[in-house]
Design an enzyme around this catalytic site. Structure first.
Site, PDB file in Angstrom:
ATOM      1  N   TYR A  22      85.848  -5.246  21.183  1.00  0.00           N
ATOM      2  CA  TYR A  22      85.146  -4.864  22.407  1.00  0.00           C
ATOM      3  C   TYR A  22      86.190  -4.692  23.505  1.00  0.00           C
ATOM      4  O   TYR A  22      87.097  -5.522  23.636  1.00  0.00           O
ATOM      5  CB  TYR A  22      84.176  -5.974  22.830  1.00  0.00           C
ATOM      6  CG  TYR A  22      82.981  -6.151  21.926  1.00  0.00           C
ATOM      7  CD1 TYR A  22      81.791  -5.490  22.181  1.00  0.00           C
ATOM      8  CD2 TYR A  22      83.033  -7.019  20.826  1.00  0.00           C
ATOM      9  CE1 TYR A  22      80.681  -5.671  21.368  1.00  0.00           C
ATOM     10  CE2 TYR A  22      81.928  -7.198  19.998  1.00  0.00           C
ATOM     11  CZ  TYR A  22      80.755  -6.523  20.289  1.00  0.00           C
ATOM     12  OH  TYR A  22      79.655  -6.705  19.472  1.00  0.00           O
ATOM     13  N   VAL A  61      78.691 -12.313  21.144  1.00  0.00           N
ATOM     14  CA  VAL A  61      78.649 -11.027  20.434  1.00  0.00           C
ATOM     15  C   VAL A  61      79.295 -11.162  19.056  1.00  0.00           C
ATOM     16  O   VAL A  61      80.114 -12.061  18.822  1.00  0.00           O
ATOM     17  CB  VAL A  61      79.363  -9.905  21.236  1.00  0.00           C
ATOM     18  CG1 VAL A  61      78.675  -9.651  22.562  1.00  0.00           C
ATOM     19  CG2 VAL A  61      80.846 -10.230  21.460  1.00  0.00           C
ATOM     20  N   CYS A  62      78.906 -10.249  18.166  1.00  0.00           N
ATOM     21  CA  CYS A  62      79.530 -10.193  16.837  1.00  0.00           C
ATOM     22  C   CYS A  62      79.372  -8.768  16.319  1.00  0.00           C
ATOM     23  O   CYS A  62      79.390  -7.815  17.096  1.00  0.00           O
ATOM     24  CB  CYS A  62      78.932 -11.234  15.889  1.00  0.00           C
ATOM     25  SG  CYS A  62      77.175 -10.989  15.543  1.00  0.00           S
ATOM     26  N   LYS A  63      79.209  -8.604  15.019  1.00  0.00           N
ATOM     27  CA  LYS A  63      79.099  -7.249  14.469  1.00  0.00           C
ATOM     28  C   LYS A  63      77.654  -6.748  14.426  1.00  0.00           C
ATOM     29  O   LYS A  63      77.379  -5.598  14.704  1.00  0.00           O
ATOM     30  CB  LYS A  63      79.704  -7.209  13.063  1.00  0.00           C
ATOM     31  CG  LYS A  63      79.680  -5.824  12.443  1.00  0.00           C
ATOM     32  CD  LYS A  63      80.323  -5.820  11.084  1.00  0.00           C
ATOM     33  CE  LYS A  63      80.241  -4.434  10.455  1.00  0.00           C
ATOM     34  NZ  LYS A  63      80.810  -4.403   9.104  1.00  0.00           N
TER      35      LYS A  63
END
Lengths: 142, 83
Positions: free
Chosen positions: A40, A69-71
């Site tokens: 990001y 956040v992640c994938k």
């Protein structure tokens, strides 16, 4: 997998932009090699992989607004729940993760070719899940 | 009676862990109540970060990987109350 829950507030990537403008810190819980491939691109972000999260979560300030956040939005949800259970009040999880972030054209650093976007939904605020179906939901592999 | 919980999202690793628990119980003859927890909200109550998780009597024994039959048997036997 049923991801409906009430413990953690989930926001979409577009809403995340507003949180970032208001000074929120992004915490990316993907593993280091995933971040090295594609990250990001936002002003304030830290990487605490889920595999290290239990030992390192205290690095996250309690007095800031935090977007996990992640994938695909599953790991971040678990990590956000973990933080809330440890007394963090200003934590949300970003739904649909980097996959939808890329789909929306938001800034990244690295190679986006590895991102599988299985959903062509036009709204990032839809309730459907877009977790890539070819990824395991176990461990830290998604 | 022992309380065994397998926390997971319904993926293959979680199913394997659950089946391994049943097999370990069969092989040891130990009686236990086995519960599979797949609900994300329920899982978050246990502060689960990586799945599957094998819990025996409220304690997480194996996290983030498949628990093998042999190690489950050892955990069950080592945790067995002294008669």
């Amino acid at each position: 997998m049923n991801t409906e829950q009430t413990l953690v507030k989930e926001i979409c990537p577009t809403s995340t932009q507003a949180w970032i403008k208001n000074g929120a810190l992004l915490v990316d819980v993907r593993e280091r090699e995933e971040v090295a491939q594609l990250a990001y691109d936002v002003p304030e972000i830290v990487n605490i992989p889920l595999s290290e999260f239990e030992e390192r979560y205290a690095e996250i300030p309690k007095d800031k607004e935090v977007v996990m956040v992640c994938k695909a939005g599953v790991r971040s949800l678990r990590a956000a729940g973990f933080l809330i259970n440890h007394g963090y009040d200003n934590v949300v999880s970003m739904k649909h993760g980097l996959a939808r972030w890329v789909q929306k054209g938001f800034p990244t650093k690295g190679d986006i070719s590895g991102i599988v976007s299985s959903s062509a939904s036009s709204s990032c605020c839809s309730t459907e899940t877009d977790a890539p179906q070819n990824h395991s939901c176990c461990g830290s592999s998604h | 009676m022992k309380q065994i919980k397998v926390l997971g999202t319904g993926c293959s690793k979680c199913k394997t862990t659950y089946n391994n628990v049943l097999e370990a119980l069969k092989q040891t003859g130990i009686e236990a109540e086995v519960v599979k927890i797949e609900d994300i909200e329920e899982m978050m109550k246990y502060n689960v970060l990586t799945t599957p998780v094998l819990m025996i009597d409220g304690v997480a024994k194996v996290k983030g990987r498949v628990a093998e039959i042999k190690e489950i048997k050892e955990l069950l036997i080592n945790d067995a109350p002294i008669p």
